[in-house]
Design a protein around this motif. Structure first.
Motif: not given
Length: 435
Positions: A138-142, A181-188, A222-225
């Protein structure tokens, strides 16, 4: 751009095994896309080429990989697909046997053979795109793989012979990947490696995971690591201080302990005895209040007695791990433990694994019940049957608990980090209402 392989327009990538394999598949898909080949992932749709990224770690994974190859080899034999390639751990480990037994496969490639696979399709390797991927999650995590290989000598593990020695990615490359990844919409970001805590030793002789976390937390978007696969021996304690003080670092640690018996830990070559393991868990909890620890254990290791198994059960009961997995010992050739007699019967291994999971089920149910009435933050994953599913900072995708959320005001969407109130609980998952 047209494909440089005449007539090859589509490639279906089948990914088996762990998240590290998934990253390898995503990198390859970006390269194929740049060559003008449309890529599918784990699809049943028709494709000109099928590439199976295999796992060869333990028996169950090997059987799944072989079954998948045989399924697609049948399709190749019936001319349903034009080319069939196999890559990854199983291919690396058993290439000669596979070549001999599966002539329908057009090529077998190892874990580091990206360039060779691309060459087989007449697709040039584009070095400038190695920091980019086709995201299949899913686009928001990677997942972000920070190193390859492993220098550990665990007696039961075949990974070093498959993946080779530890090679850490440079910090600037990882920052570039994180920004993409962040530019692709990843938050986590979910950091993965065979051993996260060894990161950097091959670069300058020092463990650099703590510094890497500080740098990655500065990437906008990036909000979560989240940290996966930390080795207990030599754990860099400064990581705990960063986890405690930096709101972007999830208070979550995946740290496979494998056992608690001194004899078994020594035979496993884990580098830490039972008391050292207990001390480390105590230190982690003291320095990061409220942390969720995920661990995994092996039952049925050669010579494991009832007394040693009961010691493991007591250890799990005393520490009440927030998340836990268990594996039955797999007797793997060319590992140090293969010289030992695999003397715990399969039925006993299975029974011991079941006992551990029943024990963990009670622990999970008690912890979940204690959360009712609390407010927590979740990242929203998807909507099913009118309810949203999300995860707290204490839960990783695919392997951990979920929060089923009622959203009466229609405010939620995938990737949103939202506040919810826990209204109910079962053995593993929580129920909540959006605030």
């Amino acid at each position: 751009m047209k494909s440089s392989f005449p007539g090859i327009k589509t490639a279906n990538i089948i990914t088996l095994g762990c998240s590290k394999n998934l990253v390898d598949s995503e990198v390859m898909m970006r390269q194929l896309k740049a060559a003008g080949i449309e890529t599918l992932h784990d699809s049943n749709s028709p494709a000109d080429v099928v590439i199976i990224n295999t796992c060869g770690f333990i028996n169950d994974a090997k059987e799944e990989s072989v079954d998948t190859i045989l399924q697609w080899a049948g399709e190749r034999k019936r001319d349903k697909i034009r080319k069939l390639y196999v890559m990854g751990c199983l291919s690396q480990r058993y290439k000669e046997d596979l070549v001999r037994e599966m002539p329908e496969v057009d090529g077998f490639f190892g874990v580091n053979d990206l360039n060779a696979i691309l060459s087989a399709l007449n697709a040039p390797l584009r070095n400038e795109l190695l920091d980019e991927r086709v995201i299949t999650t899913p686009a928001h995590y990677a997942y972000l793989k920070i190193s390859e290989g492993c220098d550990r000598k665990c007696s039961f593990c075949a990974i070093p012979q498959i993946r080779g020695k530890n090679i850490s990615k440079p910090v600037d490359q990882l920052v570039s990947e994180a920004r993409f990844l962040a530019g692709s919409g990843v938050k986590e970001l979910i950091l993965i490696a065979q051993d996260l805590t060894y990161y950097g030793i091959d670069l300058n002789g020092k463990r650099q995971l703590a510094g890497l976390l500080e740098v990655l937390s500065g990437v906008d978007g990036i909000d979560w690591i989240r940290l996966h696969y930390a080795f207990p021996a030599g754990f860099p304690l400064r990581v705990l201080d960063i986890m405690r003080d930096n709101p972007k670092i999830c208070r979550y640690l995946d740290i496979p302990l494998q056992h608690i018996s001194n004899r078994i830990l020594k035979s496993m070559k884990r580098g830490l005895d039972g008391q050292g393991t207990r001390n480390l868990i105590r230190t982690i909890r003291q320095r990061v209040p409220g942390i969720a620890i995920r661990s995994s254990f092996i039952v049925g290791y050669p010579g494991e007695t009832n007394e040693e198994f009961n010691e493991l059960k007591r250890f799990i009961s005393e520490n009440e791990f927030e998340r836990l997995g268990v594996f039955t010992y797999s007797h793997e050739e060319n590992t140090p433990a293969f010289r030992l007699k695999d003397d715990v019967r399969p039925a006993v291994k299975a029974r011991r694994a079941e006992q551990i999971m029943l024990l963990q089920q009670d622990i999970s149910a008690k912890r979940n019940a204690a959360l009712i009435g609390n407010e927590i933050k979740v990242i929203v994953d998807r909507k099913e049957n009118g309810y949203w599913s999300g995860r707290s900072e204490f839960d990783s995708p695919e392997v951990d608990n979920e929060v089923v959320i009622d959203d009466p005001d229609g405010k939620l969407y995938p990737g949103l980090i939202a506040s919810v109130k826990i209204t109910g609980a079962d053995l593993y998952d929580l129920k909540a209402i959006a605030i």
